[in-house]
Design a protein around this motif. Structure first.
Motif, PDB file in Angstrom:
ATOM      1  N   SER A 142      56.110  -4.037 -28.165  1.00  0.00           N
ATOM      2  CA  SER A 142      55.260  -4.960 -28.954  1.00  0.00           C
ATOM      3  C   SER A 142      55.593  -5.303 -30.254  1.00  0.00           C
ATOM      4  O   SER A 142      55.479  -6.345 -30.681  1.00  0.00           O
ATOM      5  CB  SER A 142      53.961  -4.338 -28.547  1.00  0.00           C
ATOM      6  N   ASN A 143      56.003  -4.185 -31.077  1.00  0.00           N
ATOM      7  CA  ASN A 143      56.144  -4.119 -32.413  1.00  0.00           C
ATOM      8  C   ASN A 143      57.436  -5.244 -32.717  1.00  0.00           C
ATOM      9  O   ASN A 143      57.527  -6.041 -33.491  1.00  0.00           O
ATOM     10  CB  ASN A 143      56.561  -3.017 -33.032  1.00  0.00           C
ATOM     11  N   TYR A 144      58.376  -4.929 -31.576  1.00  0.00           N
ATOM     12  CA  TYR A 144      59.652  -5.919 -31.517  1.00  0.00           C
ATOM     13  C   TYR A 144      59.230  -7.583 -31.622  1.00  0.00           C
ATOM     14  O   TYR A 144      59.550  -8.152 -32.393  1.00  0.00           O
ATOM     15  CB  TYR A 144      60.581  -5.596 -30.641  1.00  0.00           C
ATOM     16  N   TYR A 145      58.355  -7.651 -30.377  1.00  0.00           N
ATOM     17  CA  TYR A 145      57.964  -9.019 -30.110  1.00  0.00           C
ATOM     18  C   TYR A 145      57.056  -9.587 -31.558  1.00  0.00           C
ATOM     19  O   TYR A 145      57.226 -10.689 -31.799  1.00  0.00           O
ATOM     20  CB  TYR A 145      57.382  -9.178 -28.843  1.00  0.00           C
ATOM     21  N   LYS A 146      56.408  -8.672 -31.915  1.00  0.00           N
ATOM     22  CA  LYS A 146      55.448  -9.241 -33.199  1.00  0.00           C
ATOM     23  C   LYS A 146      56.375  -9.512 -34.129  1.00  0.00           C
ATOM     24  O   LYS A 146      56.070 -10.568 -35.090  1.00  0.00           O
ATOM     25  CB  LYS A 146      54.540  -8.175 -33.672  1.00  0.00           C
ATOM     26  N   SER A 147      57.468  -8.627 -34.572  1.00  0.00           N
ATOM     27  CA  SER A 147      58.225  -8.867 -35.559  1.00  0.00           C
ATOM     28  C   SER A 147      59.155 -10.192 -35.532  1.00  0.00           C
ATOM     29  O   SER A 147      59.362 -11.178 -36.365  1.00  0.00           O
ATOM     30  CB  SER A 147      59.243  -7.658 -35.830  1.00  0.00           C
ATOM     31  N   MET A 148      59.535 -10.369 -34.109  1.00  0.00           N
ATOM     32  CA  MET A 148      60.153 -11.503 -33.837  1.00  0.00           C
ATOM     33  C   MET A 148      59.662 -12.858 -33.805  1.00  0.00           C
ATOM     34  O   MET A 148      59.975 -13.922 -34.453  1.00  0.00           O
ATOM     35  CB  MET A 148      60.799 -11.485 -32.318  1.00  0.00           C
ATOM     36  N   ALA A 149      58.260 -12.616 -33.677  1.00  0.00           N
ATOM     37  CA  ALA A 149      57.234 -13.834 -33.757  1.00  0.00           C
ATOM     38  C   ALA A 149      57.060 -14.236 -35.142  1.00  0.00           C
ATOM     39  O   ALA A 149      57.137 -15.454 -35.510  1.00  0.00           O
ATOM     40  CB  ALA A 149      55.897 -13.608 -33.112  1.00  0.00           C
ATOM     41  N   LYS A 150      57.132 -13.221 -36.018  1.00  0.00           N
ATOM     42  CA  LYS A 150      56.951 -13.433 -37.448  1.00  0.00           C
ATOM     43  C   LYS A 150      58.087 -13.989 -38.034  1.00  0.00           C
ATOM     44  O   LYS A 150      58.219 -15.150 -38.939  1.00  0.00           O
ATOM     45  CB  LYS A 150      56.482 -12.162 -38.124  1.00  0.00           C
ATOM     46  N   MET A 151      59.159 -13.575 -37.614  1.00  0.00           N
ATOM     47  CA  MET A 151      60.519 -14.342 -38.274  1.00  0.00           C
ATOM     48  C   MET A 151      60.678 -15.675 -37.772  1.00  0.00           C
ATOM     49  O   MET A 151      61.012 -16.400 -38.457  1.00  0.00           O
ATOM     50  CB  MET A 151      61.756 -13.426 -37.563  1.00  0.00           C
ATOM     51  N   ASN A 152      60.552 -16.071 -36.501  1.00  0.00           N
ATOM     52  CA  ASN A 152      60.495 -17.251 -35.847  1.00  0.00           C
ATOM     53  C   ASN A 152      59.677 -18.357 -36.722  1.00  0.00           C
ATOM     54  O   ASN A 152      59.733 -19.303 -36.831  1.00  0.00           O
ATOM     55  CB  ASN A 152      60.163 -17.153 -34.197  1.00  0.00           C
ATOM     56  N   ALA A 153      58.253 -17.664 -36.846  1.00  0.00           N
ATOM     57  CA  ALA A 153      57.273 -18.500 -37.507  1.00  0.00           C
ATOM     58  C   ALA A 153      57.553 -18.711 -39.257  1.00  0.00           C
ATOM     59  O   ALA A 153      57.417 -19.762 -39.417  1.00  0.00           O
ATOM     60  CB  ALA A 153      55.884 -17.804 -37.420  1.00  0.00           C
ATOM     61  N   SER A 154      58.355 -17.890 -39.631  1.00  0.00           N
ATOM     62  CA  SER A 154      58.735 -17.939 -40.971  1.00  0.00           C
ATOM     63  C   SER A 154      59.816 -18.785 -41.088  1.00  0.00           C
ATOM     64  O   SER A 154      59.858 -19.626 -42.188  1.00  0.00           O
ATOM     65  CB  SER A 154      58.820 -16.761 -41.665  1.00  0.00           C
ATOM     66  N   GLU A 155      60.662 -18.791 -40.466  1.00  0.00           N
ATOM     67  CA  GLU A 155      61.923 -19.901 -40.402  1.00  0.00           C
ATOM     68  C   GLU A 155      61.357 -21.135 -40.266  1.00  0.00           C
ATOM     69  O   GLU A 155      61.969 -22.019 -40.881  1.00  0.00           O
ATOM     70  CB  GLU A 155      63.058 -19.459 -39.084  1.00  0.00           C
ATOM     71  N   SER A 156      60.700 -21.400 -39.068  1.00  0.00           N
ATOM     72  CA  SER A 156      60.198 -22.739 -39.072  1.00  0.00           C
ATOM     73  C   SER A 156      59.251 -23.209 -40.276  1.00  0.00           C
ATOM     74  O   SER A 156      59.553 -24.327 -40.518  1.00  0.00           O
ATOM     75  CB  SER A 156      59.370 -22.741 -37.723  1.00  0.00           C
ATOM     76  N   TYR A 157      58.739 -22.361 -40.716  1.00  0.00           N
ATOM     77  CA  TYR A 157      58.028 -22.668 -41.907  1.00  0.00           C
ATOM     78  C   TYR A 157      58.866 -23.274 -43.076  1.00  0.00           C
ATOM     79  O   TYR A 157      58.790 -24.292 -43.524  1.00  0.00           O
ATOM     80  CB  TYR A 157      57.003 -21.740 -42.378  1.00  0.00           C
ATOM     81  N   PHE A 158      59.877 -22.538 -43.308  1.00  0.00           N
ATOM     82  CA  PHE A 158      60.920 -22.945 -44.318  1.00  0.00           C
ATOM     83  C   PHE A 158      61.581 -24.436 -43.897  1.00  0.00           C
ATOM     84  O   PHE A 158      62.005 -25.307 -44.800  1.00  0.00           O
ATOM     85  CB  PHE A 158      61.897 -21.836 -44.599  1.00  0.00           C
ATOM     86  N   MET A 159      61.940 -24.306 -42.565  1.00  0.00           N
ATOM     87  CA  MET A 159      62.684 -25.523 -42.025  1.00  0.00           C
ATOM     88  C   MET A 159      61.701 -26.932 -42.589  1.00  0.00           C
ATOM     89  O   MET A 159      62.253 -28.015 -43.052  1.00  0.00           O
ATOM     90  CB  MET A 159      62.797 -25.543 -40.655  1.00  0.00           C
ATOM     91  N   ASP A 160      60.580 -26.865 -42.065  1.00  0.00           N
ATOM     92  CA  ASP A 160      59.389 -27.878 -42.269  1.00  0.00           C
ATOM     93  C   ASP A 160      59.192 -28.143 -43.795  1.00  0.00           C
ATOM     94  O   ASP A 160      59.187 -29.407 -44.221  1.00  0.00           O
ATOM     95  CB  ASP A 160      58.045 -27.341 -41.928  1.00  0.00           C
ATOM     96  N   SER A 161      59.414 -27.202 -44.571  1.00  0.00           N
ATOM     97  CA  SER A 161      59.060 -27.384 -46.158  1.00  0.00           C
ATOM     98  C   SER A 161      60.206 -27.895 -46.725  1.00  0.00           C
ATOM     99  O   SER A 161      60.048 -28.806 -47.737  1.00  0.00           O
ATOM    100  CB  SER A 161      58.715 -26.132 -46.805  1.00  0.00           C
ATOM    101  N   LYS A 162      61.443 -27.965 -46.304  1.00  0.00           N
ATOM    102  CA  LYS A 162      62.583 -28.514 -46.711  1.00  0.00           C
ATOM    103  C   LYS A 162      62.328 -30.210 -46.527  1.00  0.00           C
ATOM    104  O   LYS A 162      63.131 -30.898 -47.154  1.00  0.00           O
ATOM    105  CB  LYS A 162      63.849 -27.978 -46.103  1.00  0.00           C
ATOM    106  N   ARG A 163      61.959 -30.684 -45.617  1.00  0.00           N
ATOM    107  CA  ARG A 163      62.053 -32.090 -45.248  1.00  0.00           C
ATOM    108  C   ARG A 163      61.162 -32.775 -46.116  1.00  0.00           C
ATOM    109  O   ARG A 163      60.580 -33.142 -46.655  1.00  0.00           O
ATOM    110  CB  ARG A 163      61.657 -32.113 -44.099  1.00  0.00           C
TER     111      ARG A 163
END
Length: 163
Positions: A142-163
């Motif tokens: 559960s902790n692994y999936y939560k941390s992976m979900a946070k990492m994926n969410a934060s990466e997509s945030y940075f990608m969207d903000s660069k555009r």
């Protein structure tokens, strides 16, 4: 009916009571041996184990009632047995042999019960460890999936903000 006749009947009842107790102890030993066999296998069949416990409890309850009856009858004839030992010598000797046999079976039953307690304790420890390991593995996943979900969410945030 004369008092002496009643006492003879009561004394015979004592012998019969001891015979019944002897048979009941044999039943209890059989149940305990079956429980030992159930506890010694890898995967315990819990339903069968509980069924054996319930059957055994019924015999234990009957045995307790028999003991109460024995005590009651013995209190009525104890004086007769003490005062006229020679008159009842054969029956007294037979009852003494039965009491010796009952005592030995009681000790055998106690040993079986101690063995079963150890086996059951070992089984419960093993099952608790399985549950603990399952919870820990579940929590780690559960902790692994939560941390992976946070990492994926934060990466997509940075990608969207660069555009």
């Amino acid at each position: 009916m004369q008092n002496a006749d009643k006492e003879v009947i009561y004394i015979n009842m004592l012998g019969d009571s001891l015979l019944q107790k002897d048979r009941m102890l044999d039943e209890l030993i059989t149940f305990s041996k079956r429980q030992t066999a159930l506890l010694e296998v890898q995967e315990i069949k819990y339903d069968l184990f509980l069924e054996e416990m319930q059957k055994k409890q019924l015999v234990i309850n009957r045995l307790a009632e028999l003991d109460k009856g024995f005590e009651l009858v013995y209190s009525k004839v104890s004086e007769e047995l003490k005062d006229n030992k020679e008159k009842h010598q054969d029956l007294i000797k037979k009852m003494q042999e039965l009491i010796k046999c009952i005592t030995e079976k009681g000790m055998q039953l106690r040993n079986l019960e101690q063995k079963n307690k150890i086996l059951l304790d070992q089984y419960l420890i093993k099952e608790r460890n399985k549950i603990r390991n399952f919870k820990m593995n579940n929590q780690a996943a559960s902790n692994y999936y939560k941390s992976m979900a946070k990492m994926n969410a934060s990466e997509s945030y940075f990608m969207d903000s660069k555009r």
